[in-house]
Design an enzyme around this catalytic site. Structure first.
Site, PDB file in Angstrom:
ATOM      1  N   TYR A 155      83.506  30.096  38.075  1.00  0.00           N
ATOM      2  CA  TYR A 155      83.541  31.545  38.875  1.00  0.00           C
ATOM      3  C   TYR A 155      83.257  32.633  37.878  1.00  0.00           C
ATOM      4  CZ  TYR A 155      85.101  35.059  42.177  1.00  0.00           C
ATOM      5  OH  TYR A 155      85.205  36.037  43.044  1.00  0.00           O
ATOM      6  N   SER A 158      79.440  32.393  37.197  1.00  0.00           N
ATOM      7  CA  SER A 158      78.603  32.678  38.300  1.00  0.00           C
ATOM      8  C   SER A 158      78.526  34.267  38.713  1.00  0.00           C
ATOM      9  CB  SER A 158      79.317  31.852  39.567  1.00  0.00           C
ATOM     10  OG  SER A 158      80.408  32.416  40.051  1.00  0.00           O
TER      11      SER A 158
HETATM   12  N1  LIG Z   1      89.006  38.949  47.298  1.00  0.00           N
HETATM   13  C1  LIG Z   1      88.828  39.302  46.057  1.00  0.00           C
HETATM   14  O1  LIG Z   1      89.955  39.634  45.036  1.00  0.00           O
HETATM   15  C2  LIG Z   1      87.523  39.140  45.194  1.00  0.00           C
HETATM   16  C3  LIG Z   1      87.179  39.595  44.135  1.00  0.00           C
HETATM   17  C4  LIG Z   1      86.209  39.924  43.562  1.00  0.00           C
HETATM   18  C5  LIG Z   1      85.102  39.159  44.014  1.00  0.00           C
HETATM   19  N2  LIG Z   1      85.325  38.565  45.409  1.00  0.00           N
HETATM   20  C6  LIG Z   1      83.974  38.095  46.012  1.00  0.00           C
HETATM   21  O2  LIG Z   1      83.758  38.674  47.407  1.00  0.00           O
HETATM   22  C7  LIG Z   1      83.162  37.721  48.250  1.00  0.00           C
HETATM   23  C8  LIG Z   1      83.781  37.714  49.552  1.00  0.00           C
HETATM   24  O3  LIG Z   1      85.209  36.987  49.449  1.00  0.00           O
HETATM   25  P1  LIG Z   1      86.420  37.259  49.957  1.00  0.00           P
HETATM   26  O4  LIG Z   1      87.851  37.740  49.250  1.00  0.00           O
HETATM   27  O5  LIG Z   1      86.152  37.999  51.166  1.00  0.00           O
HETATM   28  O6  LIG Z   1      86.677  35.601  50.463  1.00  0.00           O
HETATM   29  P2  LIG Z   1      86.696  34.893  51.920  1.00  0.00           P
HETATM   30  O7  LIG Z   1      87.231  33.438  51.553  1.00  0.00           O
HETATM   31  O8  LIG Z   1      87.698  35.678  52.860  1.00  0.00           O
HETATM   32  O9  LIG Z   1      85.355  34.870  52.499  1.00  0.00           O
HETATM   33  C9  LIG Z   1      84.352  34.157  52.077  1.00  0.00           C
HETATM   34  C10 LIG Z   1      83.264  33.753  52.913  1.00  0.00           C
HETATM   35  O10 LIG Z   1      82.293  33.073  52.519  1.00  0.00           O
HETATM   36  C11 LIG Z   1      81.952  31.885  53.097  1.00  0.00           C
HETATM   37  N3  LIG Z   1      81.474  30.860  52.456  1.00  0.00           N
HETATM   38  C12 LIG Z   1      81.960  29.952  51.348  1.00  0.00           C
HETATM   39  N4  LIG Z   1      80.864  29.279  51.233  1.00  0.00           N
HETATM   40  C13 LIG Z   1      79.905  29.311  51.834  1.00  0.00           C
HETATM   41  C14 LIG Z   1      78.574  28.729  51.783  1.00  0.00           C
HETATM   42  N5  LIG Z   1      78.007  27.823  51.016  1.00  0.00           N
HETATM   43  N6  LIG Z   1      77.682  29.208  52.596  1.00  0.00           N
HETATM   44  C15 LIG Z   1      78.039  30.349  53.473  1.00  0.00           C
HETATM   45  N7  LIG Z   1      79.245  30.875  53.563  1.00  0.00           N
HETATM   46  C16 LIG Z   1      80.191  30.313  52.544  1.00  0.00           C
HETATM   47  C17 LIG Z   1      83.425  31.357  53.690  1.00  0.00           C
HETATM   48  O11 LIG Z   1      83.466  30.554  54.773  1.00  0.00           O
HETATM   49  C18 LIG Z   1      84.340  32.899  53.859  1.00  0.00           C
HETATM   50  O12 LIG Z   1      84.112  32.961  55.415  1.00  0.00           O
HETATM   51  C19 LIG Z   1      83.112  36.574  47.495  1.00  0.00           C
HETATM   52  O13 LIG Z   1      81.769  36.280  46.685  1.00  0.00           O
HETATM   53  C20 LIG Z   1      83.989  36.408  46.234  1.00  0.00           C
HETATM   54  O14 LIG Z   1      83.967  36.018  45.127  1.00  0.00           O
HETATM   55  C21 LIG Z   1      86.365  38.634  46.125  1.00  0.00           C
END
Ligand SMILES: NC(=O)c1ccc[n+]([C@@H]2O[C@H](COP(=O)([O-])OP(=O)(O)OC[C@H]3O[C@@H](n4cnc5c(N)ncnc54)[C@H](O)[C@@H]3O)[C@@H](O)[C@H]2O)c1
Length: 260
Positions: A155, A158
């Site tokens: 992670y 990436s």
């Molecule tokens: N929540 C946090 O604390 C946090 C912190 C830093 C970064 N992020 C980043 O924010 C972004 C959104 O995360 P989130 O917390 O809303 O997570 P989440 O799991 O609620 O949403 C992520 C979405 O991406 C979709 N997804 C996963 N793999 C996929 C693929 N191969 N093709 C298309 N869609 C796909 C999932 O089905 C899901 O709906 C991500 O990139 C995550 O790494 C989140």
């Protein structure tokens, strides 16, 4: 000159729109006047988000698959009548395993979804935006991009690479009027983090204590920042990663921020 964010007339695609930050961001972009389309690998999440978002166009897509990513961005642009904004919110969390215990297939999948997927969607959006001479892309990195901690050897890299990719594309497409930025969330209360909490891999109280603002962020706080970066209010910002982290990156002390 108008003051405040407006996205009137803008056409936006949000990946990962079936949940969390992506779904919330799509709603915020709409509130600011954009018409939106969403995509996600999860069909159920996608259709319930689309219903919440006024029946917006929604496309099932695995962003890690090159032909699906290309076809989906084009289909979204066709449905919206063009493409001005692309938000890369699709992503997967780490397995949270020590490096010496990891298998390569899950490691590769995390890189393929987070990095390759972001790149493929950016490139497909660029094919439309660059010839048009205008557009704004916002990617999602993480505090785990510049920051390192154990058990995130897929992670973290990436997300570090997404910060680099954002800079590279900004430099490549700036002269053609396309801006590329990223947000770097800290810990945000979404289903992704709840899954780690439920699995006992993340302790919310410790996170709160390590965060100067003393709490997790909300998806809306990330979505508002994405809307700003996608808007003309950010017209001279490109190649940046703006951290939305409650001060996580600012803190450099040992232990809890409250007791240090
Ligand atoms: N929540 C946090 O604390 C946090 C912190 C830093 C970064 N992020 C980043 O924010 C972004 C959104 O995360 P989130 O917390 O809303 O997570 P989440 O799991 O609620 O949403 C992520 C979405 O991406 C979709 N997804 C996963 N793999 C996929 C693929 N191969 N093709 C298309 N869609 C796909 C999932 O089905 C899901 O709906 C991500 O990139 C995550 O790494 C989140």
């Amino acid at each position: 000159m108008s003051v405040g964010i407006t996205l009137d007339g803008k056409r936006a695609l949000v990946t990962g729109g079936g949940s969390g930050i992506g779904m919330t961001t799509a709603g915020i972009l709409r509130e600011f006047g954009a018409t939106v389309a969403i995509t996600d690998i999860n069909e159920t999440g996608l259709s319930s988000s689309s219903a919440i978002l006024g029946g917006c166009p929604a496309f099932v897509c695995d962003v890690a698959d090159e032909s699906q990513a290309e076809a989906t961005v084009q289909a979204a642009a066709d449905a919206l009548g063009g493409l001005d904004i692309t938000v890369n919110a699709a992503g997967v969390v780490d397995e949270v395993k020590f490096a010496l215990e990891r298998d390569m297939a899950p490691w590769q999948r995390i890189m393929d979804v987070n990095l390759r997927g972001t790149y493929q969607v950016c490139r497909a959006a660029g094919r439309i935006m660059v010839p048009n001479g205008t557009g704004a892309i916002v990617n999602i990195a993480s505090v785990n991009g510049p920051g390192g901690w154990p058990r995130r050897t897929a992670y973290g890299p990436s997300k570090a690479a997404i910060i680099a990719l954002t800079r590279e594309l900004a430099c490549e497409w700036g002269a053609q009027g396309v801006r590329v930025n990223a947000v770097g969330p800290g810990y945000i209360a979404t289903p992704m983090i709840q899954g780690l909490v439920d699995a006992g891999k993340v302790d919310t109280e410790r996170l709160n204590n390590r965060t100067p603002l003393g709490r997790l962020g909300t998806p809306a706080e990330v979505g508002q920042t994405i809307a700003f970066l996608a808007s003309d209010m950010a017209s001279y910002i490109t190649g940046e990663t703006l951290f939305v982290d409650g001060g996580w990156m600012a803190y450099g002390g040992a232990g809890d921020v409250k007791t240090f």
